[in-house]
Design an enzyme around this catalytic site. Structure first.
Site, PDB file in Angstrom:
ATOM      1  CG  ASP A  78      -5.244   5.979   2.513  1.00  0.00           C
ATOM      2  OD1 ASP A  78      -5.475   5.647   3.557  1.00  0.00           O
ATOM      3  OD2 ASP A  78      -4.438   6.919   1.911  1.00  0.00           O
ATOM      4  CB  CYS A  82      -4.008   1.771   6.854  1.00  0.00           C
ATOM      5  SG  CYS A  82      -3.609   3.366   7.803  1.00  0.00           S
ATOM      6  NE  ARG A  83      -4.618   1.555   1.691  1.00  0.00           N
ATOM      7  CZ  ARG A  83      -4.145   2.268   0.485  1.00  0.00           C
ATOM      8  NH1 ARG A  83      -4.976   1.960  -0.364  1.00  0.00           N
ATOM      9  NH2 ARG A  83      -3.191   3.081   0.651  1.00  0.00           N
ATOM     10  CB  SER A  84       0.395  -3.560   2.947  1.00  0.00           C
ATOM     11  OG  SER A  84       0.934  -2.431   3.482  1.00  0.00           O
ATOM     12  CG  ASN A  95       4.301  -1.559   5.272  1.00  0.00           C
ATOM     13  OD1 ASN A  95       5.523  -1.792   5.702  1.00  0.00           O
ATOM     14  ND2 ASN A  95       3.534  -2.553   4.991  1.00  0.00           N
ATOM     15  CB  CYS A 139      -1.089  -0.356   1.052  1.00  0.00           C
ATOM     16  SG  CYS A 139      -0.297  -0.031   2.817  1.00  0.00           S
TER      17      CYS A 139
HETATM   18  P1  4NP Z   1      -1.965   2.865   4.104  1.00  0.00           P
HETATM   19  O1  4NP Z   1      -2.430   4.069   4.570  1.00  0.00           O
HETATM   20  O2  4NP Z   1      -1.494   3.057   2.593  1.00  0.00           O
HETATM   21  O3  4NP Z   1      -3.117   1.712   4.076  1.00  0.00           O
HETATM   22  O4  4NP Z   1      -0.755   2.397   5.017  1.00  0.00           O
HETATM   23  C1  4NP Z   1      -2.022   5.259   4.488  1.00  0.00           C
HETATM   24  C2  4NP Z   1      -1.103   5.545   5.757  1.00  0.00           C
HETATM   25  C3  4NP Z   1      -0.621   6.957   5.829  1.00  0.00           C
HETATM   26  C4  4NP Z   1      -0.783   7.657   4.667  1.00  0.00           C
HETATM   27  C5  4NP Z   1      -1.613   7.607   3.726  1.00  0.00           C
HETATM   28  C6  4NP Z   1      -2.064   6.392   3.659  1.00  0.00           C
HETATM   29  N1  4NP Z   1       0.018   9.067   4.942  1.00  0.00           N
HETATM   30  O5  4NP Z   1      -0.355  10.074   4.204  1.00  0.00           O
HETATM   31  O6  4NP Z   1       0.795   9.147   5.929  1.00  0.00           O
END
Ligand code: 4NP
Length: 168
Positions: A126, A15-17, A13, A10
Site C-alpha cells: 500500500d 492507489c493500486r487497483s 480503490n 485493493c
Molecule cells: P489503495 O490505497 O488500497 O491502494 O487504494 C489506500 C488508499 C486509501 C487508504 C488506504 C490505502 N486509506 O486509508 O484511506
C-alpha cells in the site's frame, strides 16, 4: 472469443487497483485484445467511493502514457462474483475480505495478484502513506504482473480452443 473480465481489488480503490486497471487496459489495447479482457477495479473499503484515483497514481500512470482520470472509486459488490472470471487482490487482507464475501457457488477465480502474476506469495504494498517513489515501485510491479496475466490468459485460452496460436 467469449470475453474474460478481470477485476483488480485493493483497499481504497484509489492507489493500486486503478493503476492495475489502467495498465491492464493499456496492454490489452496495445495487443488489440481490450474487448476480450474487459477490466475494472474496486476497493474492499468504502471511504473513497466516487473519488478519482490518488493524484500520485494518476501522475505515475501519465508518465507511462496511461490516463486514469476518468476512473472513480467503488466498493466490491456481490454481483462482481458473477460478472468477473478473475478477481485479483493486491494484498492478503484484501484477499481474505474477498474470500469472506464470495458466494459459495461463484465460478470466479479469486487470488492474490502476486501469486497469480508475479510467481510468489508477494503483496503489492500500500503506497498511500509514502511518497511518489513508492507509487513508481508499485507501477513496476503491476506492469510486470499485468504483462504476465495477459500472456498467461492468452496461452490458456489458446489451449482451451485447441489452438496454439493467439489468432482468433
Ligand atoms: P489503495 O490505497 O488500497 O491502494 O487504494 C489506500 C488508499 C486509501 C487508504 C488506504 C490505502 N486509506 O486509508 O484511506
Amino acid at each position: 472469443m467469449k470475453p474474460f473480465p478481470v477485476l483488480f481489488v485493493c483497499l481504497g480503490n484509489i492507489c493500486r487497483s486503478p493503476l492495475a486497471e489502467g495498465i491492464f487496459r493499456h496492454i490489452t489495447t496495445e495487443n488489440g485484445r481490450a474487448h476480450d479482457y474487459p477490466t475494472d477495479s474496486a476497493g474492499t473499503g468504502g471511504w473513497h467511493i466516487g473519488y478519482p484515483p490518488d493524484t500520485r497514481s494518476v501522475q505515475v500512470a501519465r508518465e507511462h502514457g496511461i490516463d486514469l482520470s476518468d476512473l472513480r472509486a467503488r466498493r466490491v459488490e456481490a454481483s462482481d462474483f458473477d460478472r468477473f472470471e478473475l478477481i485479483l487482490a493486491m494484498d492478503h487482507a484484501n484477499l481474505r475480505h474477498l474470500q469472506g464475501m464470495a458466494p459459495r457457488e461463484t465460478a470466479a477465480t479469486i487470488a492474490l495478484f502476486g501469486a497469480y502474476a508475479l510467481g510468489g506469495d508477494i503483496e503489492v504494498p500500500d503506497p498511500y502513506y509514502g511518497g511518489i517513489a513508492g507509487f513508481r515501485d508499485v507501477y513496476n510491479m503491476l506492469f510486470s504482473g499485468c504483462s504476465s496475466i495477459v500472456a498467461k490468459l492468452e496461452a490458456e485460452r489458446a489451449s482451451w480452443s485447441g489452438n496454439t496460436s493467439s489468432v482468433r
